[in-house]
Write an enzyme that holds these catalytic residues in place. Sequence first.
Site, PDB file in Angstrom:
ATOM      1  N   HIS A 136       0.227  53.735 -51.450  1.00 34.10           N
ATOM      2  CA  HIS A 136      -0.546  53.854 -50.295  1.00 34.10           C
ATOM      3  C   HIS A 136       0.150  55.264 -49.250  1.00 34.10           C
ATOM      4  O   HIS A 136      -0.393  55.436 -48.538  1.00 34.10           O
ATOM      5  CB  HIS A 136      -0.637  52.649 -49.485  1.00 34.10           C
ATOM      6  CG  HIS A 136       0.697  52.278 -48.955  1.00 34.10           C
ATOM      7  ND1 HIS A 136       1.757  51.168 -49.334  1.00 34.10           N
ATOM      8  CD2 HIS A 136       1.377  52.658 -47.687  1.00 34.10           C
ATOM      9  CE1 HIS A 136       2.630  51.031 -48.429  1.00 34.10           C
ATOM     10  NE2 HIS A 136       2.473  51.860 -47.404  1.00 34.10           N
ATOM     11  N   ASP A 166       1.050  49.317 -56.191  1.00 39.40           N
ATOM     12  CA  ASP A 166       1.362  50.154 -54.841  1.00 39.40           C
ATOM     13  C   ASP A 166       2.697  50.843 -55.106  1.00 39.40           C
ATOM     14  O   ASP A 166       3.661  50.917 -54.350  1.00 39.40           O
ATOM     15  CB  ASP A 166       1.458  49.128 -53.783  1.00 39.40           C
ATOM     16  CG  ASP A 166       1.626  49.970 -52.652  1.00 39.40           C
ATOM     17  OD1 ASP A 166       1.155  51.178 -52.298  1.00 39.40           O
ATOM     18  OD2 ASP A 166       2.056  49.392 -51.426  1.00 39.40           O
ATOM     19  N   SER A 241       7.810  52.656 -45.495  1.00 40.82           N
ATOM     20  CA  SER A 241       7.153  52.318 -46.701  1.00 40.82           C
ATOM     21  C   SER A 241       7.511  53.358 -47.819  1.00 40.82           C
ATOM     22  O   SER A 241       7.649  54.418 -47.627  1.00 40.82           O
ATOM     23  CB  SER A 241       5.549  52.629 -46.860  1.00 40.82           C
ATOM     24  OG  SER A 241       5.034  51.552 -45.808  1.00 40.82           O
TER      25      SER A 241
END
Length: 495
Positions: A136, A166, A241
Amino acid sequence: MRVKRMSLVLLCALMAAAVVPVARQALAQDDKADPGLSDVLTDMLRGAEGENATSGPDKRVPFGREEMQLSFAPLVKQTAPAVVNVYASQTARLRSPFDGDPFFEEFFGRSQPRAQSSLGSGVLVDPTGVVVTNFHVIKDADQVKVATADGREFDSKVLLKDETLDLAVLKISADKPFPVVAIGDSDALEVGDLLLAIGNPFGVGQTTTSGIVSALARSHIGVSDSSFFIQTDAAINPGNSGGALINMGGQLVGINTAIYSRSGGSIGIGFAIPSNMVRAFADAAKAGRDFFERPYIGAEFERVTPQIAESLGLETPTGALVSSVDEAGPAAKAGLKAGDVVLSLNGTPVESIEALDYRMATLSIGTNASFAVLSKGQQAAMDIALERAPEGAKLAEVTLRGRSPFSGAKVAELSPRLAQRLGMRTDVKGVTVIDINRGSPAAGFGFQPGDIVREVNGLTIDTAATLEQAAMQETRWWRFTVERDGQILRQVLRY
């Protein structure tokens, strides 16, 4: 009598006070003291007794002022240089309501493209410049740049990406080897282990936070299809992230992926993808794979509900229920049948279907796996070959054109390998959308990769050629049926 009792209590207190400093001195001089005596004294000073007093030589609570003053600084110096910042940019054209009208365009002009960017983190896992991050972070990016901890900036190439997991792997290049973090064994983690989270939260710069393993094997948190996360209370925020989750041995045990938050900031509930999955994904990228292939055994599984567990004589709803078996697949050859329940894989208990999917994905194609199975009330063991999913007939990809809602969609007939690539059940059949051109009618009408076209204007779609023929019809009215994630969607429109 009272004076004698007080004297006895005072004497005991003085003896205890004399023993404690001696015990501490014995613990501080490990090279002079017997390790066995040190462990005994440690247990005495903690007030513990029996086999439950210690948790092993390398896992124990801090003892003494000196240990309370210990620092994570050496560990951060060792690992932080391998954590990078990832900058992804995308050029998006915002459509103006005046586009196409010569009169209004003369005064207001045409809409101009605008740059959109996202910021995340990544981890160098190979000295040649292999970086692991989240999907993402780079989703739909036209350009991805990587900035290392020493201030250098590099253009990167996307080697492999997978939205269902992901995860994404990038490649950067330089004249000298890059610092790396060794990938550890996430299965060795236990709840309560200390961890460090390193990343770039909110773009403020590289930041390190500490915490513990709060839980293992978390699933159904709505992040990705990985469904097998490490939960930690180390502070993780937007921008973290793709960053590193480090154990006390300086090894990568997870890729920070998501947080549970009501405000957008950390409240102590963060999730990371286990390093064993990261290792398998990075190996696939370095091997030049075009997608992350999971081992294929020719069987599909369902959840064991409490009702199913009771009917099968299981004490708890654990394991993975076999729902279907391909007669020509490795599972059928080994004797696996629909209705069996997989209880363990290679000696590791399988608590759920998510656990089985995760552990299968971390195994190598071309090897064998040992399954413990409950079949007809009896436990059995069987070895099943882990093979590459079959391609089926020659893959015929067709890009649909013409004046239809499907124009711009690339479609193909499903095979087990294609279904795996799209994150679908390998036993699903039909003609599916595998890609969509940006700005095409198909994108505008909301078609998605993985959609299975079942019917168009009364014509059953069983091959890609049939769908191509149906999409070329000279009509303004379209009635079609699409299957998405197991649900049937029917649409009627004029186009």
